[in-house]
Write a protein that holds these residues in place. Sequence first.
Motif, PDB file in Angstrom:
ATOM      1  N   HIS A 124      87.460  22.933  67.871  1.00  0.00           N
ATOM      2  CA  HIS A 124      87.327  23.078  66.409  1.00  0.00           C
ATOM      3  C   HIS A 124      87.149  25.390  65.659  1.00  0.00           C
ATOM      4  O   HIS A 124      86.609  25.435  64.515  1.00  0.00           O
ATOM      5  CB  HIS A 124      85.428  23.350  66.637  1.00  0.00           C
ATOM      6  N   VAL A 125      88.018  25.113  66.416  1.00  0.00           N
ATOM      7  CA  VAL A 125      88.048  27.093  66.539  1.00  0.00           C
ATOM      8  C   VAL A 125      89.132  27.444  65.091  1.00  0.00           C
ATOM      9  O   VAL A 125      90.662  26.039  65.582  1.00  0.00           O
ATOM     10  CB  VAL A 125      88.296  27.888  67.439  1.00  0.00           C
ATOM     11  N   LEU A 184      82.264  32.212  75.563  1.00  0.00           N
ATOM     12  CA  LEU A 184      82.203  31.389  76.749  1.00  0.00           C
ATOM     13  C   LEU A 184      81.814  32.386  78.556  1.00  0.00           C
ATOM     14  O   LEU A 184      81.129  31.819  78.527  1.00  0.00           O
ATOM     15  CB  LEU A 184      83.458  30.354  76.498  1.00  0.00           C
ATOM     16  N   VAL A 210      84.225  20.427  72.842  1.00  0.00           N
ATOM     17  CA  VAL A 210      83.217  20.819  71.809  1.00  0.00           C
ATOM     18  C   VAL A 210      83.103  22.121  71.533  1.00  0.00           C
ATOM     19  O   VAL A 210      82.528  22.252  70.385  1.00  0.00           O
ATOM     20  CB  VAL A 210      82.303  21.202  73.057  1.00  0.00           C
ATOM     21  N   VAL A 211      84.707  22.863  71.697  1.00  0.00           N
ATOM     22  CA  VAL A 211      84.146  24.310  71.580  1.00  0.00           C
ATOM     23  C   VAL A 211      85.217  24.294  70.660  1.00  0.00           C
ATOM     24  O   VAL A 211      86.219  25.146  69.693  1.00  0.00           O
ATOM     25  CB  VAL A 211      83.958  24.921  72.378  1.00  0.00           C
ATOM     26  N   VAL A 245      86.664  33.207  71.698  1.00  0.00           N
ATOM     27  CA  VAL A 245      85.443  32.091  71.670  1.00  0.00           C
ATOM     28  C   VAL A 245      85.461  32.601  72.779  1.00  0.00           C
ATOM     29  O   VAL A 245      84.688  31.949  72.992  1.00  0.00           O
ATOM     30  CB  VAL A 245      86.329  31.036  70.712  1.00  0.00           C
TER      31      VAL A 245
END
Lengths: 292, 363, 240
Positions: free
Chosen positions: A85-86, A101, A81-82, A97
Motif C-alpha cells: 500500500h506504499v 516497521l 498488509v504494509v 515505512v
Amino acid sequence: MDRFVFLTVDGLSRGAVYAAFALALVLIWRAARVVNFAQGAMAVAAAYVAYTVSTATGSYWLGFVVAIVAGLLLGALVDRVVMRHVDHASPLNPVIVALGLVLLIQAVLGMVYGSEFRPAEAPFSRSALTVGGVAVLSPYDLFVFATIGVVVSGLAWMFARTPVGLRMRAAAFAPEVSRLLGVNVGGMLTLGWALASGVGALAAMLVLPTELGLHPHAMDLVFVSAFTAAVVGGLDSPPGAVVGGLVVGLLLSYVSGYAGSDLTPLAVLVLLLAVLLVRPGGLFAPVAARRV
Amino acid sequence: MPPREQLDDPGGRPVDRRRGSTLLRHLAVVLAAGLLLVAISYSVEPFRNFQLATVAAYLCATAGLTVLTGLNGQLSLGHGALMATGAYTVALCQTAFADRGMTGGWLLPLSLAAAIASTVAVGAVVGVAAARLRGPYLAGVTLAVAVVVPALAVTFDGVFNGEQGLSVPVEPPPLSLGPYFPYERWQLWVTGAATLLALLLLANLIRSRYGRIFRAVRDDEVAARLAGIHVARTQVLAFVVSAATAGLGGALLAVLAQSVSPGAFSLTLSLFLLMAVVIGGLGRLTGALWGAVLLVALPDLTHSVTEMLTLSPAVAQRLEGNLPLAIFGLTLIVVMIAAPGGVQGLLSRLGRALLARRPTRRS
Amino acid sequence: MSGTDLLVVRGLVAGYGAAPVLRAVDLTVPAGTIAAVVGANGAGKTTLLRALSGMIRPAAGQVLLAGEDLRGTPVEQLVRRGMAHVPEGRGVISELTVDENLRLGGLWRRDRADAGRALDEVYQLFEPLARRRRHLGHQLSGGERQMLALGRALVGRPRLLLLDEPSLGLAPRVVARTMALLRQLRDRTGLTVLLVEQNVRSALAVADQGVVMSLGRVVIAAPAVQLRDDVDLRHAYLGF
Ligand SMILES: Nc1ncnc2c1ncn2[C@@H]1O[C@H](COP(=O)(O)OP(=O)(O)O)[C@@H](O)[C@H]1O
Ligand SMILES: [Mg+2]
C-alpha cells in the motif's frame, strides 16, 4: 599461522550467514526495488518465536523449523498488509515505512519479552575440532556451512530451473508483460517477500548463538554487515551477495582477530563507504560507472 | 501577487523582492516566541520547564533534518549519531573547563560552539559521501553511521568511557537572577535561546536563494544541473547545515541531562528523528516543531497511561519503554501510507479547504 | 453473423486520467478473421488494446469475448480466456533467455503436454529462435524479437491475438513475412487477430476488416478491400 586458519574458518562461517542475509536483501530488492531495512527486526521476531517454542517444548529443532515458518509468514504479511500500500513513486517512502516497521517490531518484542538478553542455544558444539594440532572448525561451523549451502543452492535451483522461479524472475523484470502472460505478479511479489524473510530468519537462527544472544536489537549490526555485503556484491546480483557476505565475514574476522573486536563496527562502515565511493555498482558490476 | 514569486515558494508566500522584510518578520516571530517562552517559564512547574527545554533541544535536530530530508531530498538515518557528536564534544569541553577550575557565563556558549564545529566536521565528511549516493544506498550508509558511531564510545573508551558515558558539568544559573532561581527555568532559557537562534538562521536560509537551490536539487537533479546549480556542493551544504543543528541539539540534550552515554544516541533515536519530521510533515519547519513536541509528549502520555493501569512493576517498565516506540512506528507507517504530508500537511490542507469555502459562503 | 463474433466491444470508454482517450468505441471481430485498426498517432489504438486486455480499467462499456463479459477479469486471467496481447514495443523480457521467454507464454496452462507441443511448434515456425534458445532477450535483433514476442503469444494457443504495431522498426521484407504468417495462422488454425498498425498498406493487405480510429472513436469499420480501393476514404482518413 594457526591463528590465521582459525580466523579464516571463523570468518567464512560468519560470512556464510551474512551471505544468506544479504541474499535475502537482494531477493526483495530485485523483486520490489525496496531495500528491506526491517529485515533484521523481522528476523529477530522470528527468532523470538523460536525461542518461545523451544523453551516450551524443549526441542531446538522444533523451534528452528518454527522460526523459518514464522519468517515466511511475517514476510508475506509485511508485503500484503504494509508494503503493497506504499506509494513507491519516491524511493524514500518504502525506506521510511520499513524503518517504521523496525520501530514497531522492536517495540513489540521489547514489550513481550523485555530487553534483557535471552540465551540463544547452538544445536552443536561450538568448540573447534583439531586437525593435526591445528584448531580448524567446530561442528557448529559445519552445520552453518551445510545449512546455508543447501539454502543458497536450493534458491539458485528454484530461480533457474523451476516454473515458479521463472515466474518470479519475469514478474520482477517486467511486471506488466508478465501479467499479460498470465503470471500472478502480486502473488510472486508476496512469495518473494516470504522467501526473503524466511532466509533472514534462518540467518538469525544461525548467527545469534555466536553473538551475545537474543535481544530486540540483536540483528542491528548484522543487518549493517549484510547490507554492506549486498553492496559489495552489487544489490542486483544474488551470486554477488554470497561472495560479498564471505568477503565481509573474512574481513571482520581478521579485524577482530588482529586489531580487536571493538573495531569491527568501524571496519564495516569503512568498507561500506569505500565500496560505495569507489565501485558504487558493487565489486562485480561491469565497470560502467552507475549513479546510485 | 506576482505569479513568479508564487512559483518560487510552495507556500505561496512572496520570496524574492521582500527579503529584507522576511528577515524582519522572522526576527519578530522569534522575539515573540522568546517572550512567550519566558512568560511560560514563569507560569508552569519546573518539570514542564524541563520538558519544554527538551522539546527545544529536539527541535534543533528535527529542524535540521527537515532541511536535509524535506527540502533537499536527502534521507539521513544518522542524525542520532550527529547529535552524539555534539553531545560528547560538549561533555569533553565542559569537563576540561571544570577540571581547570574555569568559570564564567561564556564557557557554555563556547562549548556549544565547539560542539557545532565538531559536528560540522563530521557532517561534512558524511555529507561528501552522501552527495554521491542516492536512495537506499544513502539510507544504508547513514544507517551504518547510526549503528556504528555510538559503538565507538566503547571502542575508544579511554576518551568516552564506554557504555558508562561522561558527565557534563554545568554551572548553576547566574547569581544576578537571584538565589532561588529554579534551575529548570534556567535550562529552558538557555536551550530556548539557542534553539530560537538556530531556527532564525534556518528560516532565513530556507527563504533565501539557498533554500530555492535546495528544493531545485530535490525536485529534479538533472534540471538543477542544467540550470547551473552545483548539485553535489548543494547537497554537502545541506548536510553540513543539518549536521550543525543536529550537533547543537545533541549538545543541548547533554547539557539538560548533565550526562552523555551511547545508549541515549542509539539507532532508535535516529529513527525517532526521522519519524518526527515525517509525521510533522516533511519540508516544513512547523512540521519539525510538531515532531519535536511528539518526541517529548508521547512518552509522557504513555507514562501516564501505564500509571493509570495497575500493572506489575516489571510489566509497567516494559510497556513504558516500548509503547511510545510502538506508537511511533505504527504512526510512521500509517502516515506514510495514508497522509504523506504529515500533520502539518493535513492542517494546511484543512486550512486551505476552509479558506476556499469562505468566498462561496459570502456569495 | 453474431453467433461467430469472437470479440464484441460496445461503448468502450477508457483513458489514463480525468479525460477519456477512448470515447465510446464500438467494434466487432468475427472469429477466424483479421481486423486491422489503423489511424493517426495518438488516435487511441494502443489504449484500445490496453483496455481490452484490462491493463487499464474501462470507465464504461462492454467487452465480450466469445459472448463472455470480461468486466472485472484480472489481466492475468485473460490468457486463460484465450486472449493474447503482444504489447507495443513487443515486451520481450531482455533478462530472460529465448527459451525462458517462450516457456513463460505457456506456463499458465494445465495441459503440460500440449504446452510442450505448442513450444515445439513455435520453434519449428521460427527457426532462428531454435538456434538461439540460450541467448538473452537483449541479444536478439529486431526481427528475432518480433518472432519471439509472436511465438510467446502463440505458445498459449490463443483464440484472439492482439498485436500492437508489429511492423514498427522492421525491414519491409520482415514486415511482409509477418503479415503472411498472420494470414497463414488465420487460415490454418482459425486464429482471430486484432492488428494495430501504422503501416496501413501492409495491414489492409492482409486484413479482412479495416477499422479506422480517430480521436478515440471508430470512424469507419468496413471490409478491408473496400478501404483499400475507395480512394476517397483513403484520402479522407488515411492520407494516401
Ligand atoms: N500512460 C499514459 N498516460 C496518459 N496519457 C496517455 C498515456 N498513454 C497514452 N496517452 C494519451 O492517450 C492518447 C492515445 O494514445 P495511444 O493510445 O498510445 O495512441 P496510438 O496508439 O493510437 O498512437 C494520446 O493522446 C496519448 O497522449
Ligand atoms: Mg500506439
